[in-house]
Design a protein around this motif. Structure first.
Motif, mmCIF file in Angstrom:
data_model
loop_
_atom_site.group_PDB
_atom_site.id
_atom_site.type_symbol
_atom_site.label_atom_id
_atom_site.label_comp_id
_atom_site.label_asym_id
_atom_site.label_seq_id
_atom_site.Cartn_x
_atom_site.Cartn_y
_atom_site.Cartn_z
ATOM 1 N N PHE A 26 0.856 -1.181 0.000
ATOM 2 C CA PHE A 26 0.000 0.000 0.000
ATOM 3 C C PHE A 26 0.894 1.234 0.000
ATOM 4 C CE2 PHE A 26 -2.816 -3.233 1.814
ATOM 5 C CZ PHE A 26 -3.957 -3.040 1.039
ATOM 6 N N ASP A 27 0.801 2.046 -1.062
ATOM 7 C CA ASP A 27 1.743 3.150 -1.211
ATOM 8 C C ASP A 27 1.212 4.469 -0.670
ATOM 9 O OD1 ASP A 27 -0.133 3.485 -3.296
ATOM 10 O OD2 ASP A 27 1.330 4.469 -4.587
ATOM 11 N N ARG A 28 -0.113 4.705 -0.777
ATOM 12 C CA ARG A 28 -0.654 5.957 -0.250
ATOM 13 C C ARG A 28 -2.171 5.860 -0.146
ATOM 14 N NH1 ARG A 28 -3.466 8.800 -3.971
ATOM 15 N NH2 ARG A 28 -2.866 8.738 -6.195
ATOM 16 N N ALA A 29 -2.755 6.795 0.582
ATOM 17 C CA ALA A 29 -4.205 6.840 0.707
ATOM 18 C C ALA A 29 -4.826 7.406 -0.565
ATOM 19 C CB ALA A 29 -4.602 7.684 1.914
ATOM 20 N N TRP A 30 -6.016 6.944 -0.883
ATOM 21 C CA TRP A 30 -6.758 7.551 -1.989
ATOM 22 C C TRP A 30 -7.103 8.980 -1.614
ATOM 23 C CZ3 TRP A 30 -7.202 5.062 -6.534
ATOM 24 C CH2 TRP A 30 -7.047 3.671 -6.554
ATOM 25 N N ALA A 31 -6.859 9.897 -2.521
ATOM 26 C CA ALA A 31 -7.096 11.313 -2.236
ATOM 27 C C ALA A 31 -8.590 11.613 -2.231
ATOM 28 C CB ALA A 31 -6.396 12.181 -3.285
ATOM 29 N N PRO A 32 -9.015 12.610 -1.448
ATOM 30 C CA PRO A 32 -10.427 13.002 -1.436
ATOM 31 C C PRO A 32 -10.887 13.387 -2.844
ATOM 32 C CG PRO A 32 -9.262 14.028 0.385
ATOM 33 C CD PRO A 32 -8.214 13.389 -0.491
ATOM 34 N N GLY A 33 -11.966 12.789 -3.285
ATOM 35 C CA GLY A 33 -12.495 13.079 -4.614
ATOM 36 C C GLY A 33 -11.824 12.316 -5.737
ATOM 37 N N GLU A 34 -10.761 11.585 -5.436
ATOM 38 C CA GLU A 34 -10.060 10.811 -6.463
ATOM 39 C C GLU A 34 -10.890 9.587 -6.839
ATOM 40 O OE1 GLU A 34 -5.719 8.577 -7.164
ATOM 41 O OE2 GLU A 34 -6.274 9.356 -5.181
ATOM 42 N N LYS A 35 -11.013 9.331 -8.131
ATOM 43 C CA LYS A 35 -11.763 8.175 -8.585
ATOM 44 C C LYS A 35 -10.974 6.908 -8.331
ATOM 45 C CE LYS A 35 -14.054 6.147 -12.619
ATOM 46 N NZ LYS A 35 -14.336 6.299 -14.072
ATOM 47 N N ARG A 36 -11.520 6.026 -7.515
ATOM 48 C CA ARG A 36 -10.847 4.770 -7.207
ATOM 49 C C ARG A 36 -11.030 3.783 -8.355
ATOM 50 N NH1 ARG A 36 -11.037 3.562 -0.874
ATOM 51 N NH2 ARG A 36 -10.534 1.501 -1.684
ATOM 52 N N GLY A 37 -10.103 2.879 -8.449
ATOM 53 C CA GLY A 37 -10.200 1.867 -9.493
ATOM 54 C C GLY A 37 -8.928 1.049 -9.564
ATOM 55 N N THR A 38 -8.983 -0.048 -10.268
ATOM 56 C CA THR A 38 -7.832 -0.921 -10.484
ATOM 57 C C THR A 38 -7.387 -0.755 -11.933
ATOM 58 O OG1 THR A 38 -8.605 -2.530 -8.848
ATOM 59 C CG2 THR A 38 -7.011 -3.306 -10.493
ATOM 60 N N ARG A 39 -6.133 -0.355 -12.136
ATOM 61 C CA ARG A 39 -5.596 -0.157 -13.485
ATOM 62 C C ARG A 39 -4.239 -0.847 -13.578
ATOM 63 N NH1 ARG A 39 -5.836 5.058 -16.731
ATOM 64 N NH2 ARG A 39 -6.618 3.562 -18.255
ATOM 65 N N LEU A 40 -4.109 -1.710 -14.559
ATOM 66 C CA LEU A 40 -2.879 -2.471 -14.735
ATOM 67 C C LEU A 40 -2.361 -2.310 -16.164
ATOM 68 C CD1 LEU A 40 -3.980 -5.818 -13.020
ATOM 69 C CD2 LEU A 40 -2.663 -3.957 -11.981
ATOM 70 N N VAL A 41 -1.055 -2.069 -16.293
ATOM 71 C CA VAL A 41 -0.396 -2.074 -17.604
ATOM 72 C C VAL A 41 0.223 -3.450 -17.813
ATOM 73 C CG1 VAL A 41 1.473 -1.121 -18.998
ATOM 74 C CG2 VAL A 41 0.117 0.380 -17.558
ATOM 75 N N VAL A 42 -0.073 -4.051 -18.947
ATOM 76 C CA VAL A 42 0.471 -5.361 -19.291
ATOM 77 C C VAL A 42 1.415 -5.181 -20.477
ATOM 78 C CG1 VAL A 42 -0.050 -7.714 -20.000
ATOM 79 C CG2 VAL A 42 -1.657 -6.469 -18.538
#
Length: 349
Positions: A314-330
């Motif tokens: 876990f690198d950092r907290a999600w910022a207020p108002g930031e859209k959460r989601g899972t994104r992966l580069v393959v």
């Protein structure tokens, strides 16, 4: 080296060698130097830039971090790199040092040669090229040839080509180096480290200095201030493509492809990671990296995979108002079945 010029350090290395971690440590311990960082991502999602922007270091502000996405920097020098450098040099407060992190798929030679462009040469010099090596991967034979098998095959078919693009890329990055950092040495024993040194040394006729590191922990005083002026010696560090196509034919990276997979929240991160290992193994994925939205967790999970080895935290907290989601580069070879890989990953969410 002309001390009036701004020194620039080029940091290259194969996929997952630990370049970003080393740069994060460098920025955190820069000793007051104002460092501008140029990051070249392969693919659409600038993961490394997000990681570095979140490192919290004094010299790690967003204004000093410039991302070049959607293209290998060595193929887009005129379109991307030169304009970026020009804008950087036009700043009222110019940096003390410029650090350039290339994509793991980039050839450093064309980038170094670009420092000889008239508008750049008078103001910037290449302090040195640093190549970061994943010692654990090399120790496991990821880049080593079976020389006996190769020679036996050659004796039967003289026209057979035994060198893969990945091996050539690895060698090109070593050939251009002024300093080689053997990273992740804590993952191998003394005998393994000796084999890695021998393997790396055998991959280049030039003999740059090699140092050992773990977790990318190298003092800034070692990485910066080499004073090489590498752009003046680039003719002696030709890549495989340059040696084979000295008629000026441009090279390409069609053998590599990348794509982004977007997912929703992940309920079981441990199970998700284990399942990714199977997908990576089944489809020969070279590199996978990105962020994971873990259900019920306020922090973002960073994920970095090299082969079937996956690091996550876990690198950092999600910022207020930031859209959460899972994104992966393959990232994989051109023949990778993108549809199958994407479908397999999407089925995990």
């Amino acid at each position: 080296m002309n001390q009036q010029k701004i020194p620039a350090t080029v940091i290259t290395g194969f996929l997952g060698a630990g370049k970003t971690t080393m740069i994060r440590n460098l920025l955190t311990n820069a000793g007051g130097k104002k460092i501008a960082l140029i990051i070249n991502e392969f693919g659409d999602l600038g993961v490394d830039g997000e990681v570095l922007k979140g490192c919290g270091a004094e010299n790690c502000s967003e204004d000093d971090i410039i991302e070049l996405t959607n293209g290998c920097i060595c193929c887009t020098v005129a379109d991307d790199f030169i304009p970026t450098m020009t804008k950087l040099l036009e700043r009222e407060q110019r940096p003390d040092h410029i650090v350039i992190e290339t994509s793991g798929l980039a050839l450093p030679q064309p980038l170094v040669a670009a420092f000889n462009w008239p508008d750049i040469r008078t103001q910037v010099t290449v302090d040195g090229v640093i190549t970061v090596v994943d010692s654990a991967a090399v120790a496991a034979g990821r880049f080593a040839d079976d020389h006996d098998a190769v020679e036996a095959a050659r004796s039967e078919d003289q026209s057979l080509d035994h060198e893969s693009p990945i091996e050539e890329l690895f060698e090109d990055q070593l050939t251009c180096a002024d300093l080689i950092v053997l990273n992740k040495t804590d993952l191998i024993d003394v005998a393994g480290l000796g084999r890695v040194r021998d393997e790396v040394a055998a991959r280049t006729q030039r003999k740059p200095v090699m140092i050992e590191a773990k977790n990318g922990e190298v003092p800034a005083g070692i990485l910066l201030g080499l004073g090489i002026g590498t752009e003046d010696d680039i003719a002696n560090r030709k890549s495989h493509h340059e040696l084979e196509h000295e008629d000026g034919t441009p090279h390409d990276h069609d053998e590599f492809d990348s794509f982004v997979v977007d997912l929703g929240p992940v309920a079981d991160p441990a199970g998700f990671v284990e399942a990714l290992k199977s997908i990576i193994s089944a489809h020969d994925v070279l590199r996978l990296k990105g962020f994971v939205d873990v259900s019920g967790k306020p922090m973002r999970l960073q994920l970095q995979a090299v082969g079937s080895r996956i690091d996550h935290y876990f690198d950092r907290a999600w910022a207020p108002g930031e859209k959460r989601g899972t994104r992966l580069v393959v990232i994989g070879l051109h023949e990778m079945d993108q549809g199958a890989v994407k479908a397999a990953i999407e089925a995990l969410a």
